[in-house]
Design a protein around this motif. Structure first.
Motif, PDB file in Angstrom:
ATOM      1  N   MET A  22     -32.578   8.351  28.316  1.00 23.82           N
ATOM      2  CA  MET A  22     -32.255   9.769  28.282  1.00 23.82           C
ATOM      3  C   MET A  22     -31.537  10.116  26.976  1.00 23.82           C
ATOM      4  O   MET A  22     -30.796   9.297  26.422  1.00 23.82           O
ATOM      5  N   THR A  23     -31.752  11.343  26.515  1.00 23.52           N
ATOM      6  CA  THR A  23     -31.148  11.833  25.276  1.00 23.52           C
ATOM      7  C   THR A  23     -30.432  13.140  25.581  1.00 23.52           C
ATOM      8  O   THR A  23     -31.006  14.033  26.217  1.00 23.52           O
ATOM      9  N   THR A  24     -29.206  13.269  25.134  1.00 25.87           N
ATOM     10  CA  THR A  24     -28.453  14.501  25.349  1.00 25.87           C
ATOM     11  C   THR A  24     -28.415  15.289  24.045  1.00 25.87           C
ATOM     12  O   THR A  24     -27.980  14.787  23.009  1.00 25.87           O
ATOM     13  N   ILE A  25     -28.898  16.532  24.130  1.00 26.09           N
ATOM     14  CA  ILE A  25     -29.045  17.408  22.975  1.00 26.09           C
ATOM     15  C   ILE A  25     -28.120  18.606  23.135  1.00 26.09           C
ATOM     16  O   ILE A  25     -27.993  19.163  24.237  1.00 26.09           O
ATOM     17  N   ALA A  26     -27.494  19.016  22.033  1.00 26.09           N
ATOM     18  CA  ALA A  26     -26.590  20.167  22.086  1.00 26.09           C
ATOM     19  C   ALA A  26     -26.866  21.118  20.935  1.00 26.09           C
ATOM     20  O   ALA A  26     -27.049  20.697  19.793  1.00 26.09           O
ATOM     21  N   ALA A  27     -26.890  22.409  21.240  1.00 22.69           N
ATOM     22  CA  ALA A  27     -27.045  23.476  20.245  1.00 22.69           C
ATOM     23  C   ALA A  27     -25.766  24.295  20.230  1.00 22.69           C
ATOM     24  O   ALA A  27     -25.242  24.673  21.279  1.00 22.69           O
ATOM     25  N   VAL A  28     -25.276  24.598  19.037  1.00 24.48           N
ATOM     26  CA  VAL A  28     -23.978  25.249  18.876  1.00 24.48           C
ATOM     27  C   VAL A  28     -24.132  26.711  18.461  1.00 24.48           C
ATOM     28  O   VAL A  28     -24.958  27.044  17.607  1.00 24.48           O
ATOM     29  N   ALA A  29     -23.307  27.566  19.053  1.00 25.04           N
ATOM     30  CA  ALA A  29     -23.065  28.919  18.549  1.00 25.04           C
ATOM     31  C   ALA A  29     -21.601  28.969  18.133  1.00 25.04           C
ATOM     32  O   ALA A  29     -20.710  28.711  18.949  1.00 25.04           O
ATOM     33  N   ALA A  30     -21.348  29.248  16.850  1.00 25.60           N
ATOM     34  CA  ALA A  30     -19.974  29.252  16.345  1.00 25.60           C
ATOM     35  C   ALA A  30     -19.908  30.069  15.066  1.00 25.60           C
ATOM     36  O   ALA A  30     -20.925  30.351  14.437  1.00 25.60           O
ATOM     37  N   ASN A  31     -18.695  30.421  14.678  1.00 26.35           N
ATOM     38  CA  ASN A  31     -18.471  31.278  13.514  1.00 26.35           C
ATOM     39  C   ASN A  31     -17.928  30.451  12.354  1.00 26.35           C
ATOM     40  O   ASN A  31     -16.834  29.897  12.430  1.00 26.35           O
ATOM     41  N   PHE A  32     -18.714  30.374  11.292  1.00 26.91           N
ATOM     42  CA  PHE A  32     -18.321  29.646  10.085  1.00 26.91           C
ATOM     43  C   PHE A  32     -18.150  30.640   8.943  1.00 26.91           C
ATOM     44  O   PHE A  32     -18.954  31.554   8.780  1.00 26.91           O
ATOM     45  N   THR A  33     -17.116  30.424   8.130  1.00 27.11           N
ATOM     46  CA  THR A  33     -16.743  31.383   7.091  1.00 27.11           C
ATOM     47  C   THR A  33     -16.760  30.702   5.714  1.00 27.11           C
ATOM     48  O   THR A  33     -17.228  29.578   5.563  1.00 27.11           O
ATOM     49  N   ARG A  34     -16.213  31.384   4.711  1.00 25.33           N
ATOM     50  CA  ARG A  34     -16.114  30.810   3.368  1.00 25.33           C
ATOM     51  C   ARG A  34     -15.030  29.724   3.277  1.00 25.33           C
ATOM     52  O   ARG A  34     -14.984  28.973   2.320  1.00 25.33           O
ATOM     53  N   ASP A  35     -14.161  29.663   4.274  1.00 20.24           N
ATOM     54  CA  ASP A  35     -13.024  28.740   4.253  1.00 20.24           C
ATOM     55  C   ASP A  35     -13.504  27.343   4.650  1.00 20.24           C
ATOM     56  O   ASP A  35     -13.742  27.073   5.827  1.00 20.24           O
ATOM     57  N   LEU A  36     -13.639  26.449   3.680  1.00 22.18           N
ATOM     58  CA  LEU A  36     -14.168  25.115   3.971  1.00 22.18           C
ATOM     59  C   LEU A  36     -13.256  24.331   4.905  1.00 22.18           C
ATOM     60  O   LEU A  36     -13.737  23.583   5.763  1.00 22.18           O
ATOM     61  N   ASP A  37     -11.946  24.496   4.777  1.00 20.95           N
ATOM     62  CA  ASP A  37     -11.048  23.795   5.695  1.00 20.95           C
ATOM     63  C   ASP A  37     -11.276  24.254   7.133  1.00 20.95           C
ATOM     64  O   ASP A  37     -11.238  23.440   8.065  1.00 20.95           O
ATOM     65  N   GLN A  38     -11.490  25.571   7.300  1.00 22.86           N
ATOM     66  CA  GLN A  38     -11.815  26.078   8.643  1.00 22.86           C
ATOM     67  C   GLN A  38     -13.113  25.474   9.134  1.00 22.86           C
ATOM     68  O   GLN A  38     -13.244  25.096  10.311  1.00 22.86           O
ATOM     69  N   ASN A  39     -14.096  25.384   8.257  1.00 25.15           N
ATOM     70  CA  ASN A  39     -15.389  24.810   8.631  1.00 25.15           C
ATOM     71  C   ASN A  39     -15.242  23.361   9.100  1.00 25.15           C
ATOM     72  O   ASN A  39     -15.767  22.969  10.148  1.00 25.15           O
TER      73      ASN A  39
END
Length: 299
Positions: free
Chosen positions: A1-18
């Motif tokens: 079995m394989t577990t797959i995940a798709a993400v919804a998230a907010n990424f910005t210009r701030d690389l540290d936040q990313n």
């Protein structure tokens, strides 16, 4: 079995936040025994702040654009340190070897290997003012199976998914920064016409090609864009196995890739039953039918 995940998230210009957000998502994925994690388009450095005639433009200012990074650069290296043995698809702005040309790109990697990368081919609404277009589709062997990469608007083109399915893709990861409609936006974004298109394309492309389709997306807002989320995992029968709907989060599904393929393709097998001998105009840019529609589009 394989577990797959798709993400919804907010990424910005701030690389540290990313990086902090990626680390948090990786930790959640580990808790849920995920094998393959698909992050959104532009997860490193964020997407454009707007689209259309008034969108970001290389011609006007580079300051508003996402940071351009190299595939072998320290930013991708830091992501590899964060993900360890987890296989991840992630979007970023790629800087070409000439030090000038930018591509809207995605990489498929884990902590030790970059299995492949992709440069977005289809560009909507003035995106070509900020990025150069890619010129092909690849499919890559990974520990979770044979995986193809697409970015956002690519999903509107059946040929893009089909060429990867014909190259043996079992899983197609579709990374997006897909916003709501710019005009007549629905009050409830789940009912917005661009949300409808996003979801319909995901189901159709999975079913067209009888592949697992993993659609990530940005969520929240950035600049003038309001993203529609709706990250999801779709099986080869077009069934949505998991979805985030509008919110940020992770859509997770456990699948048996090989058994599902045997079952779904045992009777009607779309790739086998194609008739390429009657599809010639699809690949012929000079065919009368193609020229007619091209002329109408530019009229």
């Amino acid at each position: 079995m394989t577990t797959i995940a798709a993400v919804a998230a907010n990424f910005t210009r701030d690389l540290d936040q990313n990086y902090a957000l990626i680390a948090s998502l990786v930790a959640e994925a580990r808790e849920r025994d995920v094998d393959f994690l698909v992050l959104p388009e532009a997860a490193i450095g964020g997407y454009l702040s707007s689209l259309g005639n008034h969108g970001d433009s290389v011609r006007t200012s580079n300051r508003s654009l996402p940071p351009a990074i190299r595939l072998d650069g320290p930013e991708i290296g830091r992501v590899q340190q964060l993900v360890g043995d987890l296989v991840v698809a992630i979007g970023f702005c790629e800087l070409a070897d000439d030090g000038v040309t930018r591509y809207n790109a995605a990489a498929l990697l884990d902590g030790s290997t970059v299995y492949g990368s992709y440069r977005k081919v289809h560009q909507p609404l003035g995106e070509g003012m900020s990025y150069s277009a890619g010129s092909g589709y690849g499919v890559f062997d990974t520990p979770v199976g044979r995986v193809g990469l697409q970015i956002c608007y690519d999903k509107a083109f059946p040929e893009a998914a089909r060429i990867m399915a014909l190259d043996g893709a079992q899983i197609i990861a579709s990374l997006s920064a897909w916003p709501a409609a710019r005009t007549a936006t629905a009050e409830n974004l789940q009912e917005d016409r661009w949300t409808y298109r996003f979801n319909t394309f995901d189901v159709a492309r999975a079913l067209d090609n009888q592949v697992f389709w993993v659609a990530s997306n940005q969520s929240g807002t950035f600049g003038s864009l309001r993203y529609v989320g709706n990250a999801k995992v779709v099986d080869p029968g077009g069934n949505i196995l998991a979805t985030t709907l509008l919110g940020s989060g992770m859509a997770v599904a456990e699948v048996d890739v090989d058994q599902t393929f045997r079952t779904m393709r045992a009777g009607m097998f779309h790739l086998r039953d194609r008739r390429p001998d009657v599809y010639g105009a699809l690949a012929d840019a000079d065919a009368p039918e193609t020229a007619k529609w091209r002329d109408l589009a530019h009229a």
